[in-house]
Design an enzyme around this catalytic site. Structure first.
Site, PDB file in Angstrom:
ATOM      1  N   GLY A   1       0.842  -1.205   0.000  1.00  7.45           N
ATOM      2  CA  GLY A   1       0.000   0.000   0.000  1.00  7.45           C
ATOM      3  C   GLY A   1       0.872   1.248   0.000  1.00  7.45           C
ATOM      4  O   GLY A   1       0.576   2.225   0.698  1.00  7.45           O
TER       5      GLY A   1
ATOM      6  N   ALA B   1       0.301   5.702   4.116  1.00 10.96           N
ATOM      7  CA  ALA B   1       1.746   5.744   3.858  1.00 10.96           C
ATOM      8  C   ALA B   1       2.196   7.190   3.702  1.00 10.96           C
ATOM      9  O   ALA B   1       3.189   7.616   4.296  1.00 10.96           O
ATOM     10  CB  ALA B   1       2.074   4.931   2.609  1.00 10.96           C
TER      11      ALA B   1
ATOM     12  N   ASP C   1      -2.770   0.071  17.024  1.00 13.94           N
ATOM     13  CA  ASP C   1      -3.851   0.939  17.472  1.00 13.94           C
ATOM     14  C   ASP C   1      -3.137   2.258  17.726  1.00 13.94           C
ATOM     15  O   ASP C   1      -2.405   2.390  18.714  1.00 13.94           O
ATOM     16  CB  ASP C   1      -4.486   0.409  18.766  1.00 13.94           C
ATOM     17  CG  ASP C   1      -5.675   1.259  19.173  1.00 13.94           C
ATOM     18  OD1 ASP C   1      -5.527   2.498  19.170  1.00 13.94           O
ATOM     19  OD2 ASP C   1      -6.738   0.707  19.480  1.00 13.94           O
ATOM     20  N   HIS C   2      -3.306   3.226  16.832  1.00 15.28           N
ATOM     21  CA  HIS C   2      -2.417   4.393  16.917  1.00 15.28           C
ATOM     22  C   HIS C   2      -2.617   5.201  18.198  1.00 15.28           C
ATOM     23  O   HIS C   2      -1.754   5.962  18.589  1.00 15.28           O
ATOM     24  CB  HIS C   2      -2.523   5.264  15.650  1.00 15.28           C
ATOM     25  CG  HIS C   2      -3.739   6.138  15.589  1.00 15.28           C
ATOM     26  ND1 HIS C   2      -4.976   5.669  15.205  1.00 15.28           N
ATOM     27  CD2 HIS C   2      -3.922   7.442  15.861  1.00 15.28           C
ATOM     28  CE1 HIS C   2      -5.844   6.664  15.244  1.00 15.28           C
ATOM     29  NE2 HIS C   2      -5.242   7.754  15.624  1.00 15.28           N
TER      30      HIS C   2
ATOM     31  N   GLU D   1     -14.661  14.555  17.879  1.00 15.73           N
ATOM     32  CA  GLU D   1     -14.079  15.043  16.623  1.00 15.73           C
ATOM     33  C   GLU D   1     -15.027  16.048  15.988  1.00 15.73           C
ATOM     34  O   GLU D   1     -16.243  15.950  16.157  1.00 15.73           O
ATOM     35  CB  GLU D   1     -13.909  13.883  15.647  1.00 15.73           C
ATOM     36  CG  GLU D   1     -12.982  12.804  16.132  1.00 15.73           C
ATOM     37  CD  GLU D   1     -12.732  11.788  15.037  1.00 15.73           C
ATOM     38  OE1 GLU D   1     -11.823  12.012  14.228  1.00 15.73           O
ATOM     39  OE2 GLU D   1     -13.471  10.787  14.971  1.00 15.73           O
TER      40      GLU D   1
ATOM     41  N   ASP E   1     -15.448   1.766  14.793  1.00 11.74           N
ATOM     42  CA  ASP E   1     -14.381   2.661  14.353  1.00 11.74           C
ATOM     43  C   ASP E   1     -13.543   3.173  15.527  1.00 11.74           C
ATOM     44  O   ASP E   1     -12.335   3.342  15.407  1.00 11.74           O
ATOM     45  CB  ASP E   1     -15.015   3.848  13.603  1.00 11.74           C
ATOM     46  CG  ASP E   1     -13.988   4.723  12.919  1.00 11.74           C
ATOM     47  OD1 ASP E   1     -13.120   4.163  12.222  1.00 11.74           O
ATOM     48  OD2 ASP E   1     -14.045   5.957  13.076  1.00 11.74           O
TER      49      ASP E   1
ATOM     50  N   HIS F   1      -9.842   2.012  20.069  1.00  9.72           N
ATOM     51  CA  HIS F   1      -9.192   3.136  20.755  1.00  9.72           C
ATOM     52  C   HIS F   1      -9.735   3.379  22.171  1.00  9.72           C
ATOM     53  O   HIS F   1      -8.969   3.525  23.127  1.00  9.72           O
ATOM     54  CB  HIS F   1      -9.357   4.426  19.949  1.00  9.72           C
ATOM     55  CG  HIS F   1      -8.905   4.333  18.527  1.00  9.72           C
ATOM     56  ND1 HIS F   1      -7.807   3.600  18.148  1.00  9.72           N
ATOM     57  CD2 HIS F   1      -9.392   4.886  17.379  1.00  9.72           C
ATOM     58  CE1 HIS F   1      -7.633   3.719  16.839  1.00  9.72           C
ATOM     59  NE2 HIS F   1      -8.592   4.477  16.342  1.00  9.72           N
TER      60      HIS F   1
ATOM     61  N   LYS G   1     -18.503  11.980  16.013  1.00 14.06           N
ATOM     62  CA  LYS G   1     -18.111  12.837  14.886  1.00 14.06           C
ATOM     63  C   LYS G   1     -18.992  14.088  14.957  1.00 14.06           C
ATOM     64  O   LYS G   1     -20.089  14.064  15.518  1.00 14.06           O
ATOM     65  CB  LYS G   1     -18.377  12.120  13.560  1.00 14.06           C
ATOM     66  CG  LYS G   1     -17.585  10.826  13.405  1.00 14.06           C
ATOM     67  CD  LYS G   1     -16.412  10.998  12.482  1.00 14.06           C
ATOM     68  CE  LYS G   1     -15.690   9.697  12.217  1.00 14.06           C
ATOM     69  NZ  LYS G   1     -14.237   9.790  12.423  1.00 14.06           N
TER      70      LYS G   1
HETATM   71  C1  BG6 Z   1      -9.249   6.402  13.270  1.00 15.08           C
HETATM   72  C2  BG6 Z   1     -10.688   6.379  12.865  1.00 15.08           C
HETATM   73  O1  BG6 Z   1      -8.843   5.155  13.760  1.00 15.08           O
HETATM   74  O2  BG6 Z   1      -9.064   7.383  14.278  1.00 15.08           O
HETATM   75  C3  BG6 Z   1     -11.131   7.741  12.373  1.00 15.08           C
HETATM   76  O3  BG6 Z   1     -10.875   5.421  11.833  1.00 15.08           O
HETATM   77  C4  BG6 Z   1     -10.828   8.788  13.418  1.00 15.08           C
HETATM   78  O4  BG6 Z   1     -12.508   7.745  12.060  1.00 15.08           O
HETATM   79  C5  BG6 Z   1      -9.386   8.699  13.875  1.00 15.08           C
HETATM   80  O5  BG6 Z   1     -11.079  10.060  12.825  1.00 15.08           O
HETATM   81  C6  BG6 Z   1      -9.145   9.631  15.040  1.00 15.08           C
HETATM   82  O6  BG6 Z   1      -7.772   9.644  15.330  1.00 15.08           O
HETATM   83  P1  BG6 Z   1      -7.104  10.879  16.057  1.00 15.08           P
HETATM   84  O7  BG6 Z   1      -5.682  10.485  16.251  1.00 15.08           O
HETATM   85  O8  BG6 Z   1      -7.267  12.069  15.163  1.00 15.08           O
HETATM   86  O9  BG6 Z   1      -7.860  11.080  17.344  1.00 15.08           O
END
Ligand code: BG6
Length: 483
Positions: free
Chosen positions: A10, A16, A178-179, A217, A236, A241, A341
């Site tokens: 990807g 990326a 999981d960022h 958000e 999501d 998260h 959202k």
């Molecule tokens: C992602 C979701 O994992 O995290 C998105 O798929 C969301 O929908 C995003 O907007 C939010 O990440 P962060 O780091 O901006 O809070």
């Protein structure tokens, strides 16, 4: 750090460009890359290496948190090569094997291989299986697989996906991103509490009244309608998260823990998370969807009027719930979580509200005494504040004051920098382990089913607001309010 091949599926995708190239570049600038690394970018587009380098350069110019240094850009780009790849064709895997091997011998590096699947979830199993079948992942050195969320779309599909991956990679070799776990303030939770005996002694049900976790958000569904209308906020944001934030907040830190102990501790928290009974679900879970409204002064459409969304969609763009962790530390203490959202502001934060046990003979409210709060701002601000009561001597009333420590986020490594660096070193502490993922799906599954059957009311909220009224009631019933 050991020399390796970093194989990126990807390579011309959004992730990326936005996250991975900037993260690799900043690691390179900080000297956190292996001395010799072969980065192989894969995609269906017929790029030359020059095209590929131009794409990376543009991505860095647009998204890197630091300015590009022209003096060393060439050295950085020289690590990257492009290889055309079609995940559905067996020949592609054979070509890939030859391509990686030839770079390994050119650079004289061992066959340590890190595979990063930044691809549609539909392709994850196919690619992983074929890497094995064609020998690409059968190396003498180590092999690791990084996968992005979503990991499955419900309990069953997650279990099936995991069973397939387990055939070809061991659990220690699978790095589920999981960022949120890469965010500096999330990683700081452990280092905030353990070395501070004042906080450590307060970290349980005896001192804490409730815990609130918010990820709000301002953006709407954007261009991801086809994915989001099936996923909803629950898949999501919540299953991954938010539940990870619950685990990280509820962790107990008697001493510095090894990665294995943290993993075990998180699993125990998830095992203690009280399941939401069907007949009580409406009392503990709020699902919502945004209507038209105004965000940052601009009019925005209702969710059902967004491009690509069914006009009758009952999908959740907002989720709030009251959770209980039935273990010795957290018994009886509500954890409230919410995400949405098109809310009033972009903010991820955790608030710990302490019990207000001012002298019982006093009347705290009359004197202006409020409960102590510990606020941890995760994103976009990064700070820790403690709310205390200070007396204003002019009127003998207490006023809340904040003791705050904050960091400038742009000076901090981004989540993906930290996570890529960890994966390159084989450290999986801040990745989602299978036990946690499976237990999260188990907790979420009955709620998913209730949403599916429309067994819970769908509350609406105007875009740009704090979410549905019902989410405020969730706390006010218990005598609390969202911070
Ligand atoms: C992602 C979701 O994992 O995290 C998105 O798929 C969301 O929908 C995003 O907007 C939010 O990440 P962060 O780091 O901006 O809070």
């Amino acid at each position: 750090m050991q020399d390796m091949s970093f194989v990126l599926f990807g390579a011309s995708g959004d992730l990326a460009k936005r996250k991975l190239y900037p993260a690799l570049y900043n690691l390179f600038l900080e000297g956190k890359m292996p001395s010799s690394i072969s980065v192989v970018g894969l995609g269906r587009k017929p790029f030359t290496n020059e095209d590929f380098h131009a794409l990376i350069k543009e991505a860095l110019e647009t998204f890197s948190r630091t300015d590009i240094e022209p003096s060393n850009l060439k050295e950085f780009l020289d690590k990257f090569r492009y290889c055309i790849f079609d995940a559905t064709k067996q020949e592609s895997y054979k070509d890939l094997q030859d391509f990686i091997e030839s770079r390994e011998s050119e650079l004289n590096i061992p066959d340590n291989r890190l595979f990063y699947l930044s691809v549609s979830p539909k392709l994850v199993e196919l690619i992983a299986t074929n890497l094995h079948k064609n020998g690409v992942s059968q190396t003498k050195g180590w092999k690791r697989l990084i996968v992005e969320k979503p990991f499955g779309s419900d309990l069953k599909s997650a279990q099936e996906l995991n069973a397939s991956l387990k055939q070809v990679f061991d659990e220690e070799e699978i790095f589920r991103i999981d960022h949120y776990l890469g965010k500096p303030m999330v990683q700081n939770l452990e280092s905030l509490i353990r070395p501070n005996p004042i906080l450590k002694s307060l970290w349980d049900h005896q001192q804490i009244a409730n815990v609130q976790i918010t990820a709000s958000e301002t953006v709407g569904v954007g261009t991801r309608a086809s994915y989001y209308d099936h996923a909803g906020a629950i898949r999501d944001m919540v299953q991954n998260h938010l539940l990870q934030l619950v685990m990280m907040t509820a962790l107990h830190h008697p001493k510095k823990q090894s990665p294995k102990e943290i993993e075990e501790n998180k699993k125990e928290i998830m095992e203690s998370l009280r399941p939401v009974a069907k007949d009580e679900m409406a009392n503990h879970v709020i699902r919502g969807q945004y209507e038209a409204g105004e965000v940052n002064g601009e009019g925005v459409k209702a969710y059902r009027d967004e491009e690509g969304i069914e006009s009758s969609s009952n999908n959740d763009t907002f989720f709030a719930a009251r959770l209980f962790i039935d273990n010795e530390y957290w018994k009886g203490i509500p954890f409230y979580i919410r995400t949405g959202k098109r809310m009033a502001e972009k903010s991820t934060h955790i608030v710990i509200e302490f019990k207000n046990e001012a002298d019982e003979t006093d009347n705290p409210e009359e004197e202006g005494i409020v409960s102590n709060l510990l606020e941890i701002q995760i994103n976009p601000a990064e700070s820790v504040s403690l709310r205390v009561n200070i007396m204003d001597q002019t009127n003998q009333q207490f006023e809340p004051a904040f003791i705050t420590f904050s960091k400038n986020p742009s000076s901090q490594p981004e989540a993906y920098e930290r996570l890529l660096n960890d994966a390159m070193q084989g450290n999986s502490t801040y990745f989602a382990h299978w036990n946690e993922v499976e237990l999260s799906w188990k907790w979420v599954q009955p709620i998913l089913e209730a949403f599916q059957d429309d067994a819970l009311p769908l509350h609406t909220y105007p875009a740009g607001s704090e979410g549905p009224e019902a989410s405020h009631q969730l706390l006010s019933e218990d005598g609390f309010q969202w911070y």
